[in-house]
Write a protein that holds these residues in place. Structure first.
Motif, PDB file in Angstrom:
ATOM      1  N   GLU A  47     -82.595 -41.968   3.964  1.00 26.79           N
ATOM      2  CA  GLU A  47     -81.328 -41.192   4.644  1.00 26.79           C
ATOM      3  C   GLU A  47     -81.333 -41.220   6.127  1.00 26.79           C
ATOM      4  O   GLU A  47     -82.227 -41.406   6.726  1.00 26.79           O
ATOM      5  N   SER A  48     -80.121 -40.982   6.836  1.00 27.93           N
ATOM      6  CA  SER A  48     -80.073 -41.108   8.149  1.00 27.93           C
ATOM      7  C   SER A  48     -79.068 -40.310   8.685  1.00 27.93           C
ATOM      8  O   SER A  48     -78.194 -39.667   7.906  1.00 27.93           O
ATOM      9  N   LEU A  49     -79.056 -40.019   9.838  1.00 27.73           N
ATOM     10  CA  LEU A  49     -78.202 -39.087  10.722  1.00 27.73           C
ATOM     11  C   LEU A  49     -77.988 -39.313  12.198  1.00 27.73           C
ATOM     12  O   LEU A  49     -78.873 -40.104  12.615  1.00 27.73           O
ATOM     13  N   GLU A  50     -77.247 -38.543  12.812  1.00 30.38           N
ATOM     14  CA  GLU A  50     -77.459 -38.871  14.110  1.00 30.38           C
ATOM     15  C   GLU A  50     -76.947 -37.660  14.991  1.00 30.38           C
ATOM     16  O   GLU A  50     -76.048 -36.947  14.455  1.00 30.38           O
ATOM     17  N   ILE A  51     -77.778 -37.350  15.892  1.00 30.88           N
ATOM     18  CA  ILE A  51     -77.456 -35.787  16.515  1.00 30.88           C
ATOM     19  C   ILE A  51     -77.601 -36.136  18.042  1.00 30.88           C
ATOM     20  O   ILE A  51     -78.009 -37.202  18.569  1.00 30.88           O
ATOM     21  N   SER A  52     -77.095 -35.028  18.880  1.00 30.30           N
ATOM     22  CA  SER A  52     -77.247 -34.984  20.162  1.00 30.30           C
ATOM     23  C   SER A  52     -78.238 -33.954  20.360  1.00 30.30           C
ATOM     24  O   SER A  52     -78.186 -32.927  20.059  1.00 30.30           O
ATOM     25  N   HIS A  53     -79.115 -34.217  21.372  1.00 34.62           N
ATOM     26  CA  HIS A  53     -80.267 -33.477  21.714  1.00 34.62           C
ATOM     27  C   HIS A  53     -80.377 -33.312  23.221  1.00 34.62           C
ATOM     28  O   HIS A  53     -80.483 -34.568  23.989  1.00 34.62           O
ATOM     29  N   PRO A  54     -80.425 -31.999  23.673  1.00 32.94           N
ATOM     30  CA  PRO A  54     -81.186 -31.784  25.150  1.00 32.94           C
ATOM     31  C   PRO A  54     -82.352 -32.619  25.541  1.00 32.94           C
ATOM     32  O   PRO A  54     -83.361 -32.162  24.688  1.00 32.94           O
ATOM     33  N   THR A  55     -82.622 -33.294  26.424  1.00 34.53           N
ATOM     34  CA  THR A  55     -84.041 -33.709  27.183  1.00 34.53           C
ATOM     35  C   THR A  55     -83.984 -33.517  28.710  1.00 34.53           C
ATOM     36  O   THR A  55     -83.213 -32.989  29.224  1.00 34.53           O
ATOM     37  N   GLY A  56     -85.221 -33.813  29.025  1.00 30.17           N
ATOM     38  CA  GLY A  56     -85.300 -33.884  30.411  1.00 30.17           C
ATOM     39  C   GLY A  56     -84.338 -34.596  31.210  1.00 30.17           C
ATOM     40  O   GLY A  56     -84.271 -34.380  32.580  1.00 30.17           O
ATOM     41  N   GLN A  57     -83.943 -35.589  30.572  1.00 26.71           N
ATOM     42  CA  GLN A  57     -83.032 -36.665  31.305  1.00 26.71           C
ATOM     43  C   GLN A  57     -81.640 -36.165  30.817  1.00 26.71           C
ATOM     44  O   GLN A  57     -80.645 -37.168  31.096  1.00 26.71           O
TER      45      GLN A  57
END
Length: 222
Positions: A102-112
């Motif tokens: 299975e797959s998905l796409e997410i937006s996630h906060p990072t240091g950049q």
């Protein structure tokens, strides 16, 4: 007496080149470790209880993750939000149950800053077919999505411009050897059918006076 004595039987098998086999296995381990440590993707392995069994690195780091930082931990312990952890765990359990990637796409906060990640969850069946672990492959697709967004924005601006100018033009794709775009003015000013022109690049000649068609076609082909 012999009746009170315990007799044990055993077989001693000598494995030839045992040390050589051991060294070869260690070499494979080192090569695999080197490969995963240097991949641009995040590679992880999870058991059926959603515990991390392996992780080459994590969101904010390009350096390898030492086992003591992740081994046996839940995602929430690695700084993942509860919402994202729940989504991951749901996918892991689904893959364990059904044995289908299975797959998905997410937006996630990072240091950049905020980044987009495309994540794939793959079953790892044992010889007997049981799914005891799930492989995670996480790829940073931020640049790709930004490029797609910029292209869509540019394409929209082009179409807005094309719809307002009083110029008839069409775009010919050299690789596809076909017309891929016809300006709205082709219909508005020439009374032509854009769909017919895309199907037949010479359909526009029907608009030209019959006595001039041969001359215009020759000029066009030059």
């Amino acid at each position: 007496s012999l009746e009170n004595e315990m007799v044990c039987h055993g077989v001693l098998i000598e494995i030839p080149n045992h040390q050589q086999i051991k060294e070869e296995l260690h070499r494979w381990d080192r090569e695999l470790q080197s490969l995963t440590d240097n991949l641009p993707d995040i590679i992880g392995r999870f058991d059926r209880k959603n515990r991390v069994m392996y992780l080459n690195r994590w969101w904010d780091s390009v350096d390898p993750s030492p086992p003591e930082k992740y081994l046996g931990k839940q995602l929430i312990e690695l700084g993942v939000s509860q919402k994202v952890a729940d989504i991951f765990e749901e996918k892991i359990q689904s893959v364990c149950k059904n044995g289908i990637s299975e797959s998905l796409e997410i937006s996630h906060p990072t240091g950049q800053g905020l980044k987009n990640f495309e994540i794939r969850f793959c079953p790892e069946p044992t010889i007997g077919g049981q799914i005891l672990t799930v492989l995670l492959i996480c790829r940073d697709v931020t640049d790709v999505r930004m490029a797609e967004l910029a292209f869509r924005d540019s394409d929209e601006k082009f179409r807005q411009l094309a719809e307002t100018v009083d110029s008839v033009f069409w775009i010919w794709d050299v690789d596809l050897q076909q017309i891929v775009y016809v300006s709205p003015a082709y219909n508005r000013l020439w009374g032509g059918d854009a769909q017919k022109l895309m199907e037949n690049p010479f359909d526009w000649l029907a608009i030209v006076f019959q006595e001039d068609q041969a001359k215009v076609e020759n000029l066009f082909l030059k």
